[in-house]
Design a protein around this motif. Structure first.
Motif, PDB file in Angstrom:
ATOM      1  N   GLY A   1     -21.600  31.186 -16.814  1.00 28.81           N
ATOM      2  CA  GLY A   1     -20.397  32.288 -17.184  1.00 28.81           C
ATOM      3  C   GLY A   1     -21.371  33.350 -18.029  1.00 28.81           C
ATOM      4  N   GLY A   2     -20.764  33.900 -19.110  1.00 28.06           N
ATOM      5  CA  GLY A   2     -21.270  35.026 -20.043  1.00 28.06           C
ATOM      6  C   GLY A   2     -22.610  34.377 -20.907  1.00 28.06           C
ATOM      7  N   SER A   3     -22.793  33.088 -20.620  1.00 23.11           N
ATOM      8  CA  SER A   3     -23.758  32.629 -21.388  1.00 23.11           C
ATOM      9  C   SER A   3     -25.357  33.218 -20.721  1.00 23.11           C
TER      10      SER A   3
ATOM     11  N   GLY B   1     -14.006  27.962 -13.256  1.00 26.42           N
ATOM     12  CA  GLY B   1     -15.038  28.838 -14.404  1.00 26.42           C
ATOM     13  C   GLY B   1     -16.079  27.824 -14.905  1.00 26.42           C
ATOM     14  N   THR B   2     -17.010  28.364 -15.048  1.00 26.72           N
ATOM     15  CA  THR B   2     -18.217  27.628 -15.803  1.00 26.72           C
ATOM     16  C   THR B   2     -18.767  28.248 -17.035  1.00 26.72           C
ATOM     17  N   GLY B   3     -17.990  28.898 -17.769  1.00 23.36           N
ATOM     18  CA  GLY B   3     -18.521  29.691 -18.916  1.00 23.36           C
ATOM     19  C   GLY B   3     -18.210  28.659 -20.205  1.00 23.36           C
ATOM     20  N   TYR B   4     -18.026  29.132 -21.436  1.00 23.52           N
ATOM     21  CA  TYR B   4     -18.137  28.197 -22.568  1.00 23.52           C
ATOM     22  C   TYR B   4     -16.797  27.463 -22.572  1.00 23.52           C
ATOM     23  N   GLY B   5     -15.489  27.945 -22.493  1.00 28.18           N
ATOM     24  CA  GLY B   5     -14.588  27.004 -22.311  1.00 28.18           C
ATOM     25  C   GLY B   5     -14.589  25.985 -21.225  1.00 28.18           C
TER      26      GLY B   5
ATOM     27  N   VAL C   1     -10.569  37.898 -18.625  1.00 26.44           N
ATOM     28  CA  VAL C   1      -9.921  38.577 -17.645  1.00 26.44           C
ATOM     29  C   VAL C   1      -9.811  37.717 -16.440  1.00 26.44           C
ATOM     30  N   GLY C   2     -10.467  36.709 -16.039  1.00 28.34           N
ATOM     31  CA  GLY C   2     -10.296  35.824 -14.997  1.00 28.34           C
ATOM     32  C   GLY C   2      -9.207  35.089 -15.091  1.00 28.34           C
ATOM     33  N   THR C   3      -8.962  34.637 -16.161  1.00 28.81           N
ATOM     34  CA  THR C   3      -7.718  33.648 -16.181  1.00 28.81           C
ATOM     35  C   THR C   3      -6.245  34.519 -16.299  1.00 28.81           C
TER      36      THR C   3
ATOM     37  N   ARG D   1     -21.520  36.325 -14.439  1.00 30.97           N
ATOM     38  CA  ARG D   1     -20.981  35.917 -13.079  1.00 30.97           C
ATOM     39  C   ARG D   1     -21.954  34.743 -12.841  1.00 30.97           C
ATOM     40  N   GLY D   2     -21.611  33.530 -12.432  1.00 33.84           N
ATOM     41  CA  GLY D   2     -22.591  32.472 -12.148  1.00 33.84           C
ATOM     42  C   GLY D   2     -22.185  31.228 -13.125  1.00 33.84           C
ATOM     43  N   VAL D   3     -22.942  30.129 -12.573  1.00 34.55           N
ATOM     44  CA  VAL D   3     -23.026  28.900 -13.360  1.00 34.55           C
ATOM     45  C   VAL D   3     -23.414  29.015 -14.619  1.00 34.55           C
TER      46      VAL D   3
ATOM     47  N   GLU E   1     -16.811  27.646  -9.435  1.00 34.20           N
ATOM     48  CA  GLU E   1     -17.426  28.994  -9.908  1.00 34.20           C
ATOM     49  C   GLU E   1     -17.711  30.089  -8.764  1.00 34.20           C
ATOM     50  N   MET E   2     -17.314  31.179  -9.177  1.00 35.00           N
ATOM     51  CA  MET E   2     -17.315  32.192  -8.072  1.00 35.00           C
ATOM     52  C   MET E   2     -18.589  32.773  -8.031  1.00 35.00           C
ATOM     53  N   GLY E   3     -19.354  32.628  -9.248  1.00 33.31           N
ATOM     54  CA  GLY E   3     -20.802  33.102  -9.198  1.00 33.31           C
ATOM     55  C   GLY E   3     -21.611  32.172  -8.591  1.00 33.31           C
TER      56      GLY E   3
ATOM     57  N   ASN F   1     -19.101  38.605 -32.758  1.00 30.18           N
ATOM     58  CA  ASN F   1     -19.202  38.183 -31.564  1.00 30.18           C
ATOM     59  C   ASN F   1     -18.465  36.665 -31.175  1.00 30.18           C
ATOM     60  N   PRO F   2     -17.883  36.633 -30.074  1.00 33.03           N
ATOM     61  CA  PRO F   2     -16.724  35.589 -30.025  1.00 33.03           C
ATOM     62  C   PRO F   2     -17.267  34.322 -29.376  1.00 33.03           C
ATOM     63  N   PHE F   3     -18.465  34.138 -28.919  1.00 34.66           N
ATOM     64  CA  PHE F   3     -18.508  32.765 -28.126  1.00 34.66           C
ATOM     65  C   PHE F   3     -18.567  31.558 -28.818  1.00 34.66           C
TER      66      PHE F   3
HETATM   67  P1  FAD Z   1     -16.887  33.421 -19.239  1.00 38.21           P
HETATM   68  O1  FAD Z   1     -18.174  32.967 -20.135  1.00 38.21           O
HETATM   69  O2  FAD Z   1     -16.604  34.639 -19.005  1.00 38.21           O
HETATM   70  O3  FAD Z   1     -16.837  32.426 -18.069  1.00 38.21           O
HETATM   71  C1  FAD Z   1     -15.961  32.464 -16.906  1.00 38.21           C
HETATM   72  C2  FAD Z   1     -16.360  32.155 -15.755  1.00 38.21           C
HETATM   73  O4  FAD Z   1     -15.355  31.885 -14.566  1.00 38.21           O
HETATM   74  C3  FAD Z   1     -17.499  33.105 -14.955  1.00 38.21           C
HETATM   75  O5  FAD Z   1     -18.681  32.430 -14.752  1.00 38.21           O
HETATM   76  C4  FAD Z   1     -16.830  33.808 -13.946  1.00 38.21           C
HETATM   77  O6  FAD Z   1     -17.601  33.901 -12.845  1.00 38.21           O
HETATM   78  C5  FAD Z   1     -16.002  32.515 -13.427  1.00 38.21           C
HETATM   79  N1  FAD Z   1     -14.585  33.105 -12.685  1.00 38.21           N
HETATM   80  C6  FAD Z   1     -13.801  34.347 -13.017  1.00 38.21           C
HETATM   81  N2  FAD Z   1     -12.879  34.187 -12.064  1.00 38.21           N
HETATM   82  C7  FAD Z   1     -12.948  32.937 -11.397  1.00 38.21           C
HETATM   83  C8  FAD Z   1     -12.275  32.622 -10.329  1.00 38.21           C
HETATM   84  N3  FAD Z   1     -10.964  33.053  -9.865  1.00 38.21           N
HETATM   85  N4  FAD Z   1     -12.629  31.484  -9.553  1.00 38.21           N
HETATM   86  C9  FAD Z   1     -13.600  30.952  -9.992  1.00 38.21           C
HETATM   87  N5  FAD Z   1     -14.537  31.168 -11.094  1.00 38.21           N
HETATM   88  C10 FAD Z   1     -14.022  32.413 -11.710  1.00 38.21           C
HETATM   89  N6  FAD Z   1     -20.609  36.933 -27.114  1.00 38.21           N
HETATM   90  C11 FAD Z   1     -21.420  36.469 -28.379  1.00 38.21           C
HETATM   91  O7  FAD Z   1     -20.657  35.687 -29.028  1.00 38.21           O
HETATM   92  N7  FAD Z   1     -22.550  36.663 -28.568  1.00 38.21           N
HETATM   93  C12 FAD Z   1     -23.284  37.844 -27.860  1.00 38.21           C
HETATM   94  O8  FAD Z   1     -24.483  37.929 -28.266  1.00 38.21           O
HETATM   95  C13 FAD Z   1     -22.780  38.305 -26.780  1.00 38.21           C
HETATM   96  N8  FAD Z   1     -23.189  39.243 -26.079  1.00 38.21           N
HETATM   97  C14 FAD Z   1     -22.926  39.824 -24.856  1.00 38.21           C
HETATM   98  C15 FAD Z   1     -23.311  40.561 -23.960  1.00 38.21           C
HETATM   99  C16 FAD Z   1     -22.880  40.823 -22.499  1.00 38.21           C
HETATM  100  C17 FAD Z   1     -23.875  41.639 -21.760  1.00 38.21           C
HETATM  101  C18 FAD Z   1     -21.746  40.247 -22.220  1.00 38.21           C
HETATM  102  C19 FAD Z   1     -21.220  40.652 -21.015  1.00 38.21           C
HETATM  103  C20 FAD Z   1     -21.122  39.548 -23.113  1.00 38.21           C
HETATM  104  C21 FAD Z   1     -21.526  39.031 -24.212  1.00 38.21           C
HETATM  105  N9  FAD Z   1     -20.844  38.185 -25.365  1.00 38.21           N
HETATM  106  C22 FAD Z   1     -21.482  37.827 -26.425  1.00 38.21           C
HETATM  107  C23 FAD Z   1     -19.504  37.669 -24.842  1.00 38.21           C
HETATM  108  C24 FAD Z   1     -19.574  36.347 -24.308  1.00 38.21           C
HETATM  109  O9  FAD Z   1     -20.301  36.061 -23.368  1.00 38.21           O
HETATM  110  C25 FAD Z   1     -18.039  36.049 -23.839  1.00 38.21           C
HETATM  111  O10 FAD Z   1     -17.409  36.147 -25.059  1.00 38.21           O
HETATM  112  C26 FAD Z   1     -18.024  34.553 -23.298  1.00 38.21           C
HETATM  113  O11 FAD Z   1     -18.860  34.286 -22.357  1.00 38.21           O
HETATM  114  C27 FAD Z   1     -16.782  34.362 -22.958  1.00 38.21           C
HETATM  115  O12 FAD Z   1     -16.407  32.734 -22.522  1.00 38.21           O
HETATM  116  P2  FAD Z   1     -15.319  32.130 -21.622  1.00 38.21           P
HETATM  117  O13 FAD Z   1     -15.733  30.768 -21.501  1.00 38.21           O
HETATM  118  O14 FAD Z   1     -14.143  33.042 -22.135  1.00 38.21           O
HETATM  119  O15 FAD Z   1     -15.760  32.800 -20.035  1.00 38.21           O
END
Ligand code: FAD
Length: 497
Positions: free
Chosen positions: A108-110, A12-16, A286-288, A104-106, A35-37, A476-478
């Motif tokens: 993640g939620g950002s 995964g390529t989100g925040y963490g 959810v993914g983890t 979904r994508g490089v 990254e699956m997206g 908000n959590p990020f």
């Molecule tokens: P994510 O950012 O979710 O990254 C996980 C990545 O892993 C994704 O790219 C996913 O495609 C990839 N993945 C999943 N499963 C697999 C697999 N099996 N194999 C390979 N890759 C996989 N938060 C804020 O703080 N402020 C905001 O304003 C805000 N607005 C939001 C608005 C929307 C519409 C949404 C959906 C969310 C918002 N959030 C906001 C929440 C914030 O984006 C999330 O809390 C944050 O992105 C979570 O970070 P993460 O590192 O846990 O995972």
């Protein structure tokens, strides 16, 4: 490549995941991110990488044939429409009791989020992560996260005059007239760029209602911050459109990671295995959780402990609209990036962001996303006969969040002599209580892992994303996900490598 051996694989390529990759690379470790997206670096035939919000197209949804918009109706009319099945940017993942929106994508939620970059009040931190030293977080890791993410604040004088925050000023006025604290919320959207948009000097993104389905210009997503820095080290490789399906101990040490390569309709075009000395789970809450619950139940990672899949929450999300009087227009031009909120957490358990309703026409509506102090936590479990992971969240659990949000909006309505909108989530339905944007938990810190995210039972496996946080952050959590990842990876680099 198939059969490769890597020191570190990040799922995964989100925040963490982005924090882990950057800091490991800076410490001299080669990192492979999966990254699956999609990569989201190539414009479509309209010249833009991302779809707009008012007309979502094939790029908007993750493997759906019909859009699933958070606001399903407008003025009583349903607004969802058919789209071609495609590995689009926003996943509306349906668990029966709750719809969980995720990027979904490089990046993640950002890629999809509102950019609201909120550090929780320090007095509330011990309720969020009780085992973490708050001094260290507020002195070192929150500042580091804010700087790494490029967080900036709006110019108050501009806020007070620009057309595009008329809706937020109405939100502020109504909050303050009812005696609530209105707080300005920092953002990762470049407010200087937004000023230039308002002046007509640059292509518009926030002022073109770009939220939910990607932002073409002004938002500093992870692609522009942590991931850009990570790539610049020369030590980080990213495989997009690759989905991790299994992680299990390898005979010669380390872990065998099974990966499926998918095309843009979601079909598997190749399967690969990679051996990794260490694996960081950063697939989002959810993914983890889905991966770990399945791998524990099917015996791939038998030593994970009984906390896996537990402690999941929705950050208490509920949405609502209010109908204003004709003398309180909220504006036909609304910035897609929210920048204010109403804080009634201590008295009523709710923090409500004043959200845009960027329809392009005057709606006389005020719209809010509330984060509430919900007591409810759900659990993921393996459903062997269906071959999937279920989540036992109950729709009725949202009532406590609605009650907390009402601590703000009932009072405002009575003060202003206004009523709730009933046309945004169906016909005569006031509350958007079917969804969350903020999934948190499932591999909770100091329970499923040690106090730094090392998964119990399998040395060399880590959780480093929203799954570590037990269901609520009060805002908000990020920023909190990023700051916690900064804290944990520093310790892991110092002691495990
Ligand atoms: P994510 O950012 O979710 O990254 C996980 C990545 O892993 C994704 O790219 C996913 O495609 C990839 N993945 C999943 N499963 C697999 C697999 N099996 N194999 C390979 N890759 C996989 N938060 C804020 O703080 N402020 C905001 O304003 C805000 N607005 C939001 C608005 C929307 C519409 C949404 C959906 C969310 C918002 N959030 C906001 C929440 C914030 O984006 C999330 O809390 C944050 O992105 C979570 O970070 P993460 O590192 O846990 O995972």
């Amino acid at each position: 490549a198939n059969g490769a051996r890597v020191p570190v694989l990040v799922v995964g390529t989100g925040y963490g995941g982005s924090v882990a990759a950057l800091r490991l690379a800076q410490a001299g470790v080669d990192v492979h991110m999966v990254e699956m997206g999609m990569t989201w670096d190539t414009p479509g035939s309209d010249g833009k990488i991302f779809s707009g919000m008012r007309s979502p197209d094939y790029r908007a949804y993750w493997l759906r044939t019909r859009t699933k918009q958070p606001l399903s109706n407008f003025l009583g009319f349903p607004i969802d429409k058919d789209v071609p099945k495609y590995t689009g940017i926003l996943d509306a993942e349906d668990f029966g009791g709750i719809l969980v929106y995720q990027g979904r994508g490089v990046g993640g939620g950002s890629l999809v989020n509102g950019g609201m970059a909120v550090t929780p009040k320090r007095s509330r931190f011990s309720a969020i992560l009780p085992s973490v030293n708050a001094d260290e977080m507020y002195n070192v890791y929150y500042p580091r996260a804010n700087s790494g993410l490029g967080v900036n604040e709006i110019d108050r004088a501009w806020f007070d005059t620009t057309d595009c925050y008329q809706y937020a000023r109405v939100g502020r006025k109504h909050a303050q007239r009812s005696g609530f604290e209105f707080v300005y919320v920092p953002n990762v959207y470049d407010f200087n760029y937004m000023k230039q948009e308002a002046a007509g000097a640059v292509p518009k993104s926030a002022l073109n209602a770009e939220i939910l389905y990607g932002n073409n210009y002004g938002k500093k997503s992870l692609q522009k911050t942590y991931l850009a820095q990570a790539k610049a080290t020369g030590r980080v490789a990213i495989s997009a459109q690759h989905r991790v399906t299994s992680v299990s101990p390898a005979s010669g040490g380390g872990y065998t990671v099974a990966i499926e390569q998918i095309d843009t309709t979601g079909n598997v075009v190749a399967t690969k295995t990679v051996t990794a000395a260490r694996v960081f789970f950063a697939a989002g809450s959810v993914g983890t959780s889905k991966l770990l619950v399945k791998l524990k139940a099917t015996g791939a990672l038998p030593n994970l402990n009984g906390e896996i899949g537990k402690g999941w929450g929705d950050n208490g999300n509920v949405m609502v609209g209010r109908a204003n009087h004709l003398w309180d227009p909220t504006g036909s031009l609304q910035s897609g990036m929210p920048t204010g909120g109403i804080d009634n957490w201590d008295a009523g358990g709710a923090f409500a962001e004043v959200a845009p309703l960027p329809t392009g026409i005057e709606t006389y509506a005020s719209f809010y996303l509330s984060i509430t102090n919900t007591p409810h936590r759900a659990e993921f479990s393996w459903n062997g006969s269906a071959g999937r992971v279920d989540l036992n969240w109950q729709t009725a659990w949202k009532q406590s969040s609605i009650d907390m949000a009402k601590s703000i909006f009932d009072k405002i309505n009575s003060k202003e002599g206004t009523i709730y909108r009933t046309d945004l989530f169906g016909t005569y339905k006031i509350w958007g209580d079917h969804l969350t944007y903020h999934p948190l938990g499932g591999a909770v810190l100091n329970k499923a892992t040690d106090n730094y995210g090392r998964l119990h039972g399998h040395p060399g496996l880590y959780a480093i994303d929203g799954s570590l946080i037990p269901g609520n952050t009060s805002v908000n959590p990020f920023v909190t996900i990023t700051a916690l990842a900064e804290r944990n990876i520093e310790k892991i680099i110092a002691t495990d490598l």
